[in-house]
Write a protein that holds these residues in place. Structure first.
Motif, PDB file in Angstrom:
ATOM      1  N   UNK A 178       0.883  -1.069  -0.195  1.00 15.25           N
ATOM      2  CA  UNK A 178      -0.413   0.031  -0.072  1.00 15.25           C
ATOM      3  C   UNK A 178       1.117   1.481   0.324  1.00 15.25           C
ATOM      4  N   UNK A 179       2.206   1.164  -0.984  1.00 14.57           N
ATOM      5  CA  UNK A 179       2.461   2.299  -1.162  1.00 14.57           C
ATOM      6  C   UNK A 179       1.901   3.720  -1.272  1.00 14.57           C
ATOM      7  N   UNK A 180       1.534   4.849  -0.692  1.00 15.23           N
ATOM      8  CA  UNK A 180       1.895   6.484  -1.164  1.00 15.23           C
ATOM      9  C   UNK A 180       2.284   6.700  -2.410  1.00 15.23           C
ATOM     10  N   UNK A 181       2.218   8.400  -2.705  1.00 11.40           N
ATOM     11  CA  UNK A 181       1.940   8.260  -4.145  1.00 11.40           C
ATOM     12  C   UNK A 181       4.436   8.369  -3.989  1.00 11.40           C
ATOM     13  N   UNK A 239       9.465   2.228  -7.739  1.00 16.81           N
ATOM     14  CA  UNK A 239       9.690   2.239  -9.400  1.00 16.81           C
ATOM     15  C   UNK A 239      10.384   3.425 -10.150  1.00 16.81           C
ATOM     16  N   UNK A 240      10.935   4.130  -9.594  1.00 17.06           N
ATOM     17  CA  UNK A 240      12.122   5.191 -10.499  1.00 17.06           C
ATOM     18  C   UNK A 240      11.486   5.854 -11.763  1.00 17.06           C
ATOM     19  N   UNK A 241       9.936   6.093 -11.793  1.00 18.08           N
ATOM     20  CA  UNK A 241       9.754   7.000 -12.247  1.00 18.08           C
ATOM     21  C   UNK A 241       8.196   7.937 -11.694  1.00 18.08           C
ATOM     22  N   UNK A 242       8.374   8.996 -12.465  1.00 17.36           N
ATOM     23  CA  UNK A 242       7.759  10.480 -11.741  1.00 17.36           C
ATOM     24  C   UNK A 242       6.039   9.128 -11.948  1.00 17.36           C
TER      25      UNK A 242
END
Ligand SMILES: Nc1ncnc2c1ncn2[C@@H]1O[C@H](COP(=O)(O)OP(=O)(O)O)[C@@H](O)[C@H]1O
Ligand SMILES: Cc1ncc(COP(=O)(O)O)c(N)n1
Length: 268
Positions: free
Chosen positions: A137-140, A147-150
């Motif tokens: 359950x990650x936040x943004x 993941x290494x991207x915005x």
């Protein structure tokens, strides 16, 4: 009486709004018997984190072993794990005790900016814990680190959920509290379908412990045998009520009201 049981493996928040304290309160409110294995003690209040004292690996493992040997939790949640040694020990102990339905809340940074996970430990989390997660359950910002991207658009969020799913988690919820707009939308990917859970954004600074509380509610519902879809639905209602009826205590980012969901049910 047959009661469902859940174990939280997380840090202690002396202020009572996040961490172990939020998890146990949430389990109780959802009528699940709560147990704990503490990974670190924090000196913390609504103004910030004043001290972090990680426990030894031995202390963490022994708590999980003691619970596993006797009390057999139906679901497990992990929260603040702080360093790679603790992450590895927790992953190993969960496997050894054959604990199922593991909800991983990849806690990285407290709302006030204090790191609750060492930067160099993100990789260990990805390699050791995500592969055994039933749900993560990650936040943004946490999802971006994984993941290494915005993540800007909904499409980015879906791509991130799929990328995290491919690391081995059986389901992924990327929470939307850090997005902007009038609605807060959480995205669940269960391996097949993307599900959106939206609610009006509540204009408040009292969001200390929202991530912990949400993941604890998911864990409690999974412990009862609910599906991931049902569990996320209940967790979203639980956290919405808890934020809406927040207690207004402390001078900073105050805690949510863990009693709100139950009180509303009683009063309908
Ligand atoms: N202002 C808000 N109004 C309503 N719901 C919110 C608000 N902020 C967060 N939430 C909900 O609280 C939960 C935690 O979200 P988020 O803030 O993204 O996580 P974290 O606390 O881990 O940073 C999510 O279910 C989200 O939808
Ligand atoms: C011990 C502990 N664990 C987790 C959090 C994260 O809190 P939040 O849910 O607000 O991100 C915290 N502040 N303290």
């Amino acid at each position: 009486m047959r009661i469902s049981k859940a174990l939280t493996i997380a840090g202690s928040d002396s202020g009572g709004g996040a961490g172990i304290q939020a998890d146990l309160k949430t389990f109780q409110e959802l009528e699940v018997y709560g147990m704990s294995a503490i990974t670190a003690v924090t000196a913390q209040n609504t103004l910030g984190v004043q001290g972090i004292f990680p426990l030894t690996v031995e202390a963490v493992i022994d708590q999980i072993k003691s619970v596993g040997a006797d009390l057999h939790p139906n679901a497990v949640k992990t929260g603040m794990l702080f360093n790679s040694e603790i992450i590895e020990a927790v992953a190993h102990a969960i496997k050894k005790e054959k604990m199922a339905k593991v909800v991983v809340d990849p806690v990285m940074i407290a709302k006030g900016g204090s790191p609750l996970l060492l930067e160099e430990s993100v990789d260990t989390l990805k390699k050791k814990l995500i592969p055994i997660a039933f749900c993560i359950t990650p936040n943004i910002p946490e999802a971006e680190k994984l993941v290494g991207f915005k993540i800007v658009s909904l499409e980015d969020r879906k791509r991130a959920a799929k990328t995290i799913f491919d690391l081995g988690a059986k389901s992924v919820v990327i929470k939307g509290g850090h997005d902007d707009g009038n609605e807060v939308t959480d995205l669940l990917f269960d391996g097949n379908t993307y599900h959106l859970f939206s609610s009006p954004r509540i204009d408040t600074k009292h969001t200390h412990g929202t991530g912990c509380t949400f993941a604890a509610a998911v864990t409690a519902e999974l412990a009862k045998g609910k599906s991931i879809l049902e569990a996320v639905e209940t967790a979203k209602s639980f956290i919405h009520a808890a934020i809406e009826d927040s207690l207004g205590i402390g001078a900073g980012h105050g805690p949510t009201n863990h009693m709100a969901y139950r009180n509303r049910k009683v009063n309908v």
